[in-house]
Design an enzyme around this catalytic site. Sequence first.
Site, PDB file in Angstrom:
ATOM      1  N   ARG A  87       0.864  -1.173   0.000  1.00 55.33           N
ATOM      2  CA  ARG A  87       0.000   0.000   0.000  1.00 55.33           C
ATOM      3  C   ARG A  87       0.903   1.226   0.000  1.00 55.33           C
ATOM      4  O   ARG A  87       2.008   1.206   0.557  1.00 55.33           O
ATOM      5  CB  ARG A  87      -0.894   0.024   1.239  1.00 55.33           C
ATOM      6  CG  ARG A  87      -1.848  -1.162   1.337  1.00 55.33           C
ATOM      7  CD  ARG A  87      -2.656  -1.090   2.631  1.00 55.33           C
ATOM      8  NE  ARG A  87      -3.597  -2.208   2.735  1.00 55.33           N
ATOM      9  CZ  ARG A  87      -3.332  -3.362   3.336  1.00 55.33           C
ATOM     10  NH1 ARG A  87      -2.134  -3.545   3.903  1.00 55.33           N
ATOM     11  NH2 ARG A  87      -4.232  -4.319   3.394  1.00 55.33           N
ATOM     12  N   HIS A 138      -1.830   3.096  -6.344  1.00 53.86           N
ATOM     13  CA  HIS A 138      -2.747   1.965  -6.176  1.00 53.86           C
ATOM     14  C   HIS A 138      -2.829   1.136  -7.455  1.00 53.86           C
ATOM     15  O   HIS A 138      -2.984  -0.084  -7.401  1.00 53.86           O
ATOM     16  CB  HIS A 138      -4.134   2.472  -5.785  1.00 53.86           C
ATOM     17  CG  HIS A 138      -4.921   1.480  -4.985  1.00 53.86           C
ATOM     18  ND1 HIS A 138      -4.471   0.950  -3.792  1.00 53.86           N
ATOM     19  CD2 HIS A 138      -6.133   0.895  -5.219  1.00 53.86           C
ATOM     20  CE1 HIS A 138      -5.366   0.100  -3.325  1.00 53.86           C
ATOM     21  NE2 HIS A 138      -6.370   0.048  -4.159  1.00 53.86           N
ATOM     22  N   ARG A 195       0.003  -1.193  -7.480  1.00 54.42           N
ATOM     23  CA  ARG A 195      -0.286  -2.300  -6.550  1.00 54.42           C
ATOM     24  C   ARG A 195      -1.181  -3.334  -7.237  1.00 54.42           C
ATOM     25  O   ARG A 195      -0.953  -4.541  -7.128  1.00 54.42           O
ATOM     26  CB  ARG A 195      -0.953  -1.740  -5.297  1.00 54.42           C
ATOM     27  CG  ARG A 195      -1.454  -2.777  -4.285  1.00 54.42           C
ATOM     28  CD  ARG A 195      -1.852  -2.043  -3.006  1.00 54.42           C
ATOM     29  NE  ARG A 195      -2.821  -2.754  -2.183  1.00 54.42           N
ATOM     30  CZ  ARG A 195      -2.512  -3.641  -1.243  1.00 54.42           C
ATOM     31  NH1 ARG A 195      -1.253  -3.967  -1.032  1.00 54.42           N
ATOM     32  NH2 ARG A 195      -3.456  -4.205  -0.512  1.00 54.42           N
ATOM     33  N   HIS A 235      -4.368  -8.624   2.584  1.00 50.06           N
ATOM     34  CA  HIS A 235      -5.821  -8.649   2.730  1.00 50.06           C
ATOM     35  C   HIS A 235      -6.194  -9.630   3.842  1.00 50.06           C
ATOM     36  O   HIS A 235      -5.789 -10.792   3.802  1.00 50.06           O
ATOM     37  CB  HIS A 235      -6.489  -9.100   1.428  1.00 50.06           C
ATOM     38  CG  HIS A 235      -6.420  -8.083   0.340  1.00 50.06           C
ATOM     39  ND1 HIS A 235      -6.622  -8.390  -0.987  1.00 50.06           N
ATOM     40  CD2 HIS A 235      -6.171  -6.745   0.368  1.00 50.06           C
ATOM     41  CE1 HIS A 235      -6.507  -7.299  -1.728  1.00 50.06           C
ATOM     42  NE2 HIS A 235      -6.233  -6.292  -0.919  1.00 50.06           N
ATOM     43  N   LYS A 272      -2.135  -2.814   7.763  1.00 46.53           N
ATOM     44  CA  LYS A 272      -3.371  -2.430   8.439  1.00 46.53           C
ATOM     45  C   LYS A 272      -3.573  -3.264   9.700  1.00 46.53           C
ATOM     46  O   LYS A 272      -3.265  -4.445   9.719  1.00 46.53           O
ATOM     47  CB  LYS A 272      -4.566  -2.629   7.502  1.00 46.53           C
ATOM     48  CG  LYS A 272      -4.741  -1.525   6.472  1.00 46.53           C
ATOM     49  CD  LYS A 272      -6.053  -1.696   5.730  1.00 46.53           C
ATOM     50  CE  LYS A 272      -6.306  -0.534   4.779  1.00 46.53           C
ATOM     51  NZ  LYS A 272      -7.581  -0.679   4.062  1.00 46.53           N
TER      52      LYS A 272
END
Length: 303
Positions: free
Chosen positions: A152, A248, A251, A274, A176
Amino acid sequence: MKSGARIEAFLEMMSAERGAADNTLSSYRRDLEDASEFLGGRLAEADAAAIRSYLDDIAGRGFAATSQARKLSALRQFFRFLYAEGLRSDDPTGILDSPKKDRPLPKTMSEAETGRLLDRAATEASETADGDSLAATRMHALVEVLYATGLRVSELVSLPLTVAMRDERFFVVRGKGDKDRMVPLSSKARTAMRAWLDQRNRDPRQADSVFLFPASSQSGHLPRQVFARDLKGLAARAGIASAKISPHVLRHAFASHLLQNGADLRAVQQLLGHSDISTTQIYTHVLEERLLKLVNEHHPLAD
């Protein structure tokens, strides 16, 4: 206990028990307070018909299906909390359907376009005059690392200096939810990073920073908006429409090109960071194309 107090109790639980991030808590607060305002401050007492009326209202206000689904998700979690705490005997959201969400295919780049972009960055890093060589070398390292890892953009620009010090084929990145994952680093990316590190360490303004890509910003590292702007400039110089590219998009190119060349969806999920395979399934069109080609080329009855 009024609705406002129950919202606060819910947010406190999400923070203390589930470790929800500040941005997540702010999003929940906005969504729940919006619903409570529509329902006259009586959100905690609302029945299914009242919640459905609120959902109809936000749809009428032009909220996208994704935003509607996010708001309903916040309401579901809120009412599950009330039920679990014995503050309600039912969950009015249990019978409500989620808005249908269209999942647009992610923008991406072909392997040829990506190659042109990387080649242009390498050329500029090697040929730019001394005055601009620092920025060109940094950009070369940024795009090589981004395409090699699929990070990211927030993860990329905040990479610690220690990543470049080890010169290993893999490094651990914190993504994240403060979750760590291991990502690969190609030989080209390692070479570009070493070249950047050499220049970076000779610049007294940057040498003492803990970040690989330092800047005189509030965060101490290169702002992602600056990288996104410079990336568009690089794309234009490489003959690629600047509107077509963003961090992005690179990515997505990383993920799509891996799948096109035989990677497993679960492996790509892990590399992208993810938490749910359903997020990675936006790339199933790539798998479908690959499987169709496989059948057409190898099945004995294929036309």
